[in-house]
Motif scaffolding. Structure first.
Motif, PDB file in Angstrom:
ATOM      1  N   ASP A 136      -7.148   2.851   2.049  1.00 38.04           N
ATOM      2  CA  ASP A 136      -8.581   2.829   1.743  1.00 38.04           C
ATOM      3  C   ASP A 136      -8.878   1.871   0.596  1.00 38.04           C
ATOM      4  O   ASP A 136      -9.860   1.110   0.642  1.00 38.04           O
ATOM      5  N   ASP A 137      -8.042   1.889  -0.425  1.00 34.60           N
ATOM      6  CA  ASP A 137      -8.197   0.960  -1.550  1.00 34.60           C
ATOM      7  C   ASP A 137      -8.038  -0.478  -1.076  1.00 34.60           C
ATOM      8  O   ASP A 137      -8.781  -1.380  -1.511  1.00 34.60           O
ATOM      9  N   PHE A 138      -7.096  -0.702  -0.176  1.00 31.02           N
ATOM     10  CA  PHE A 138      -6.894  -2.044   0.378  1.00 31.02           C
ATOM     11  C   PHE A 138      -8.159  -2.539   1.072  1.00 31.02           C
ATOM     12  O   PHE A 138      -8.634  -3.650   0.804  1.00 31.02           O
ATOM     13  N   PHE A 139      -8.725  -1.739   1.960  1.00 34.66           N
ATOM     14  CA  PHE A 139      -9.895  -2.192   2.705  1.00 34.66           C
ATOM     15  C   PHE A 139     -11.146  -2.274   1.837  1.00 34.66           C
ATOM     16  O   PHE A 139     -12.061  -3.037   2.140  1.00 34.66           O
ATOM     17  N   ASP A 140     -11.185  -1.519   0.752  1.00 37.18           N
ATOM     18  CA  ASP A 140     -12.308  -1.633  -0.183  1.00 37.18           C
ATOM     19  C   ASP A 140     -12.277  -2.956  -0.940  1.00 37.18           C
ATOM     20  O   ASP A 140     -13.331  -3.445  -1.386  1.00 37.18           O
ATOM     21  N   LYS A 189       2.462 -16.370   9.361  1.00 35.54           N
ATOM     22  CA  LYS A 189       2.829 -16.097   7.984  1.00 35.54           C
ATOM     23  C   LYS A 189       1.872 -15.058   7.412  1.00 35.54           C
ATOM     24  O   LYS A 189       0.655 -15.201   7.506  1.00 35.54           O
ATOM     25  N   PHE A 190       2.421 -14.010   6.816  1.00 31.98           N
ATOM     26  CA  PHE A 190       1.584 -12.954   6.267  1.00 31.98           C
ATOM     27  C   PHE A 190       1.079 -13.335   4.877  1.00 31.98           C
ATOM     28  O   PHE A 190       1.683 -14.166   4.185  1.00 31.98           O
ATOM     29  N   PRO A 191      -0.031 -12.721   4.443  1.00 32.91           N
ATOM     30  CA  PRO A 191      -0.536 -12.985   3.087  1.00 32.91           C
ATOM     31  C   PRO A 191       0.527 -12.722   2.029  1.00 32.91           C
ATOM     32  O   PRO A 191       1.322 -11.791   2.143  1.00 32.91           O
ATOM     33  N   GLN A 192       0.534 -13.540   1.003  1.00 34.22           N
ATOM     34  CA  GLN A 192       1.557 -13.460  -0.043  1.00 34.22           C
ATOM     35  C   GLN A 192       1.122 -12.509  -1.158  1.00 34.22           C
ATOM     36  O   GLN A 192       0.843 -12.915  -2.283  1.00 34.22           O
ATOM     37  N   ILE A 193       1.080 -11.244  -0.842  1.00 32.36           N
ATOM     38  CA  ILE A 193       0.869 -10.228  -1.870  1.00 32.36           C
ATOM     39  C   ILE A 193       1.955  -9.179  -1.705  1.00 32.36           C
ATOM     40  O   ILE A 193       2.619  -9.093  -0.674  1.00 32.36           O
ATOM     41  N   GLY A 194       2.132  -8.369  -2.726  1.00 33.18           N
ATOM     42  CA  GLY A 194       3.175  -7.357  -2.682  1.00 33.18           C
ATOM     43  C   GLY A 194       4.199  -7.612  -3.767  1.00 33.18           C
ATOM     44  O   GLY A 194       4.477  -8.755  -4.133  1.00 33.18           O
ATOM     45  N   LYS A 195       4.763  -6.531  -4.285  1.00 32.35           N
ATOM     46  CA  LYS A 195       5.657  -6.608  -5.435  1.00 32.35           C
ATOM     47  C   LYS A 195       7.118  -6.461  -5.021  1.00 32.35           C
ATOM     48  O   LYS A 195       7.478  -5.581  -4.247  1.00 32.35           O
ATOM     49  N   CYS A 201       0.822  -1.219   0.000  1.00 31.99           N
ATOM     50  CA  CYS A 201       0.000   0.000   0.000  1.00 31.99           C
ATOM     51  C   CYS A 201       0.855   1.267   0.000  1.00 31.99           C
ATOM     52  O   CYS A 201       1.932   1.301   0.596  1.00 31.99           O
ATOM     53  N   GLY A 202       0.332   2.308  -0.630  1.00 34.50           N
ATOM     54  CA  GLY A 202       0.806   3.657  -0.397  1.00 34.50           C
ATOM     55  C   GLY A 202       2.106   4.083  -1.034  1.00 34.50           C
ATOM     56  O   GLY A 202       2.728   5.042  -0.584  1.00 34.50           O
ATOM     57  N   VAL A 206       0.672  -2.711  -4.662  1.00 29.12           N
ATOM     58  CA  VAL A 206      -0.472  -3.413  -5.239  1.00 29.12           C
ATOM     59  C   VAL A 206      -1.739  -2.581  -5.112  1.00 29.12           C
ATOM     60  O   VAL A 206      -2.534  -2.480  -6.049  1.00 29.12           O
ATOM     61  N   TYR A 207      -1.921  -1.975  -3.927  1.00 27.72           N
ATOM     62  CA  TYR A 207      -3.084  -1.135  -3.672  1.00 27.72           C
ATOM     63  C   TYR A 207      -2.647   0.327  -3.612  1.00 27.72           C
ATOM     64  O   TYR A 207      -1.574   0.646  -3.079  1.00 27.72           O
TER      65      TYR A 207
END
Length: 303
Positions: free
Chosen positions: A36-40, A259-265, A25-26, A31-32
């Motif tokens: 706010d985009d993340f929680f949407d 383990k955290f969710p596997q998202i992010g670039k 984020c941010g 990715v987001y």
């Protein structure tokens, strides 16, 4: 023996969750677009922060350490009661932005928003934190440690007394300044820059480093605590204390067992080391601080 001729170490904690990092984020490459985009759009569990934060509070009590917690203000909305629990344990609350968004581009170091927008968001963040904590919030740390001299000017304008974002080292520079002459001890930045200047209404508290053969290793904590270990951090903290007051920091999520969710670039190994390993490293450092009678002060106590 009291190290640093009476100089103080500030133990600081950046309160943010896994999705606040710039790959999620941010930032210009996240990715987001923002939180706010993340929680949407995020439909799954998000809270990996509450449990390790409560554990951090217990650890700090165990070692009798009063810390400065730099809190992302939107924590108030998504984690009811968490900020209150930090303040109730006697720790200082400081500001880590409204949504942990980057204010300067990580590559070009150019502003990603106007000074007016930055001031508006930061005032909103401070108001949220002050209302919840009952404290006067006078300190700021830039999200992702991306800090520009213009930001410090704005912080001074809206009433902040200190910033703690500058990390001098030989590996990277997250500021818009060369940082020539800047070390690990507090200083007054020049207007419009982060170089050393004369007295003004805001102080910069840079982070620790360990210097050998003119090479400066960042030893302030955070990701370096995870990747370089406790012994190198402690060497840098002790060396920095000989120069003056200095700063150590970490994140509660560094201590998360999950383990955290596997998202992010672009950061596949970012969380490869965390949890119990990092908790042991933190305990090692805090134990050494106690055993060697190192002065520990919150950031506001140094003002």
């Amino acid at each position: 023996m009291l190290l640093g001729n009476g100089n103080s170490l500030s133990v600081t904690v950046d309160v943010e969750d896994w999705y606040h990092i710039p790959s999620v984020c941010g930032s210009t490459f996240s990715v987001y677009k923002d939180v706010d985009d993340f929680f949407d759009n995020w439909e799954y569990r998000y809270d990996y922060l509450t449990e390790p934060t409560k554990r951090v509070l217990d650890i700090l009590d165990e070692f009798n350490v009063n810390a400065t917690f730099f809190v992302v203000a939107d924590i108030a909305e998504h984690y009811p009661g968490l900020i209150e629990s930090i303040a109730e344990r006697g720790h200082e609350i400081a500001c880590h932005g409204l949504h942990h968004a980057c204010k300067i581009d990580p590559k070009t170091k150019q502003p990603l928003m106007s000074a007016d927008e930055f001031e508006k968001r930061t005032i909103e963040a401070r108001n949220i934190l002050e209302k919840i904590s009952g404290q006067k919030v006078t300190g700021y740390r830039a999200p992702n440690a991306l800090i520009g001299g213009w930001m410090v000017d704005s912080l001074e304008k809206i009433g902040f007394k200190y910033d703690s974002s500058v990390c001098v080292n030989s590996l990277y520079n997250k500021t818009d300044s060369t940082l020539e002459g800047v070390s690990t001890y507090p200083y007054y930045p020049v207007k419009g820059s982060l170089e050393m200047g004369s007295k003004r209404g805001i102080v910069e508290y840079p982070w620790a480093y360990y210097e050998f053969a003119s090479f400066k290793v960042p030893t302030s904590g955070g990701p370096m605590l995870r990747f370089l270990g406790a012994h190198m951090m402690l060497k840098g903290l002790k060396q920095s204390l000989k120069r003056g007051n200095t700063v150590f920091y970490f994140h509660p999520i560094d201590l998360s067992y999950e383990k955290f969710p596997q998202i992010g670039k672009g950061r596949p190994m970012y969380w490869a080391i965390k949890g119990n390993v990092v908790e042991k490293r933190l305990r090692y450092i805090l134990n050494k601080i106690n055993n060697e009678n190192i002065n520990v002060s919150t950031m506001s106590d140094l003002e």
